[in-house]
Design an enzyme around this catalytic site. Structure first.
Site, PDB file in Angstrom:
ATOM      1  N   ARG A 120      -6.309  29.182 -59.320  1.00  0.00           N
ATOM      2  CA  ARG A 120      -7.068  30.428 -59.452  1.00  0.00           C
ATOM      3  C   ARG A 120      -6.926  31.018 -60.846  1.00  0.00           C
ATOM      4  O   ARG A 120      -7.713  31.869 -61.247  1.00  0.00           O
ATOM      5  CB  ARG A 120      -6.591  31.467 -58.430  1.00  0.00           C
ATOM      6  CG  ARG A 120      -6.852  31.084 -56.993  1.00  0.00           C
ATOM      7  CD  ARG A 120      -6.296  32.158 -56.060  1.00  0.00           C
ATOM      8  NE  ARG A 120      -6.135  31.663 -54.700  1.00  0.00           N
ATOM      9  CZ  ARG A 120      -7.118  31.654 -53.810  1.00  0.00           C
ATOM     10  NH1 ARG A 120      -8.301  32.121 -54.110  1.00  0.00           N
ATOM     11  NH2 ARG A 120      -6.893  31.187 -52.599  1.00  0.00           N
ATOM     12  N   ARG A 180     -22.390  40.107 -42.264  1.00  0.00           N
ATOM     13  CA  ARG A 180     -21.476  39.689 -41.188  1.00  0.00           C
ATOM     14  C   ARG A 180     -21.000  40.907 -40.403  1.00  0.00           C
ATOM     15  O   ARG A 180     -20.646  41.932 -40.983  1.00  0.00           O
ATOM     16  CB  ARG A 180     -20.233  38.987 -41.790  1.00  0.00           C
ATOM     17  CG  ARG A 180     -20.567  37.762 -42.581  1.00  0.00           C
ATOM     18  CD  ARG A 180     -19.358  36.895 -42.808  1.00  0.00           C
ATOM     19  NE  ARG A 180     -18.275  37.557 -43.527  1.00  0.00           N
ATOM     20  CZ  ARG A 180     -17.298  36.893 -44.146  1.00  0.00           C
ATOM     21  NH1 ARG A 180     -17.279  35.570 -44.117  1.00  0.00           N
ATOM     22  NH2 ARG A 180     -16.351  37.544 -44.765  1.00  0.00           N
ATOM     23  N   ARG A 216     -16.563  44.748 -41.002  1.00  0.00           N
ATOM     24  CA  ARG A 216     -15.192  44.947 -41.476  1.00  0.00           C
ATOM     25  C   ARG A 216     -15.218  45.605 -42.855  1.00  0.00           C
ATOM     26  O   ARG A 216     -16.136  45.399 -43.630  1.00  0.00           O
ATOM     27  CB  ARG A 216     -14.450  43.613 -41.556  1.00  0.00           C
ATOM     28  CG  ARG A 216     -14.252  42.945 -40.191  1.00  0.00           C
ATOM     29  CD  ARG A 216     -13.449  41.693 -40.348  1.00  0.00           C
ATOM     30  NE  ARG A 216     -13.910  40.948 -41.520  1.00  0.00           N
ATOM     31  CZ  ARG A 216     -13.349  39.840 -41.963  1.00  0.00           C
ATOM     32  NH1 ARG A 216     -12.305  39.344 -41.369  1.00  0.00           N
ATOM     33  NH2 ARG A 216     -13.833  39.227 -43.009  1.00  0.00           N
ATOM     34  N   ARG A 219     -14.197  42.208 -55.010  1.00  0.00           N
ATOM     35  CA  ARG A 219     -13.597  40.875 -54.915  1.00  0.00           C
ATOM     36  C   ARG A 219     -14.254  39.932 -55.921  1.00  0.00           C
ATOM     37  O   ARG A 219     -13.592  39.099 -56.529  1.00  0.00           O
ATOM     38  CB  ARG A 219     -13.758  40.298 -53.489  1.00  0.00           C
ATOM     39  CG  ARG A 219     -12.962  41.016 -52.435  1.00  0.00           C
ATOM     40  CD  ARG A 219     -12.438  40.057 -51.359  1.00  0.00           C
ATOM     41  NE  ARG A 219     -13.459  39.338 -50.615  1.00  0.00           N
ATOM     42  CZ  ARG A 219     -14.196  39.856 -49.625  1.00  0.00           C
ATOM     43  NH1 ARG A 219     -14.039  41.115 -49.283  1.00  0.00           N
ATOM     44  NH2 ARG A 219     -15.079  39.115 -48.983  1.00  0.00           N
TER      45      ARG A 219
END
Ligand code: ZN
Length: 211
Positions: A88, A127, A156, A167
């Site tokens: 990462r 979602r 969520r 993110r």
């Protein structure tokens, strides 16, 4: 064949990685999985990782790399591995390159799954999950009824558009230098357009690998 997977959250690289691993007959190695296995098996590196976690610390890169080295040196990975979530940051890319060198192996491809940020925001914010039975849904608006239990579908917090954009900002900030590092080091970066059906994207990934 040793392949590193890179891609933003929601690009589907985990699923694609599993399919590729099946087709190539090599394991998919994810950092979290090998870490849990090493802790369970109480290997020296697993014990070092557990000590860090018990102190409430992050497991140091050196320990993660040691666990990865053990996994790659094992018989399961003799023909190769698909590495997911292993690289990462630039220090992790450098560390992996060193470990592969110590094992006398080399990286065959860095498979970079690319999806436009706003397309990902649309996909992920679509979602929902049933607040009663936790069944996940795609493309059902929050407030609709769960087909299984009649419960209410909710989104969520992680899937709110602003949380997703955050993110993605973190991903781009960390990953752009990694891609730059691989390209500069002559690493085989292969870009895959990850917008499309599962099979379309898998086909592109195979072509990118010359399969
Ligand atoms: Zn439900």
């Amino acid at each position: 064949m040793i392949i590193v997977l890179l891609g933003p959250p929601g690009a589907g690289k985990g699923t694609q990685g599993e399919k590729l691993a099946d087709q190539l007959g090599i394991p998919k190695v994810a950092t979290g999985d090998v870490l849990r296995a090493a802790v369970r098996d109480q290997t020296p590196m697993g014990l070092a990782a557990k000590a860090a976690m018990d102190r409430g610390d992050l497991v140091p890169d050196e320990v993660i790399l040691g666990i990865m080295k053990d996994a790659l040196a094992g018989p399961g990975a003799a023909r190769g591995a698909i590495l997911d979530g292993v690289v990462r940051t630039v220090p992790q890319a450098i560390g992996l390159s060193r470990v592969l060198g110590e094992l006398g192996r080399s990286l065959d491809a860095v498979l970079l799954f690319e999806v436009d940020d706003e397309a990902l925001v649309g996909r992920l914010s679509g979602r929902t999950v049933c607040e009663s039975c936790q069944t996940p849904y795609a493309g059902q608006a929050p407030g609709s009824a769960c087909a299984k239990c009649g419960g209410t579908l909710v989104r969520r917090k992680d899937d709110e558009p602003e949380a997703i954009r955050n993110r993605l900002r973190t991903y781009h900030a960390q990953t752009a230098p990694v891609i730059g590092w691989y390209e500069q080091a002559g690493g085989p970066v292969r870009r895959v357009d990850a917008l499309g059906t599962m099979d379309e994207v898998l086909g592109r990934a195979r072509r990118a690998l010359g399969l």
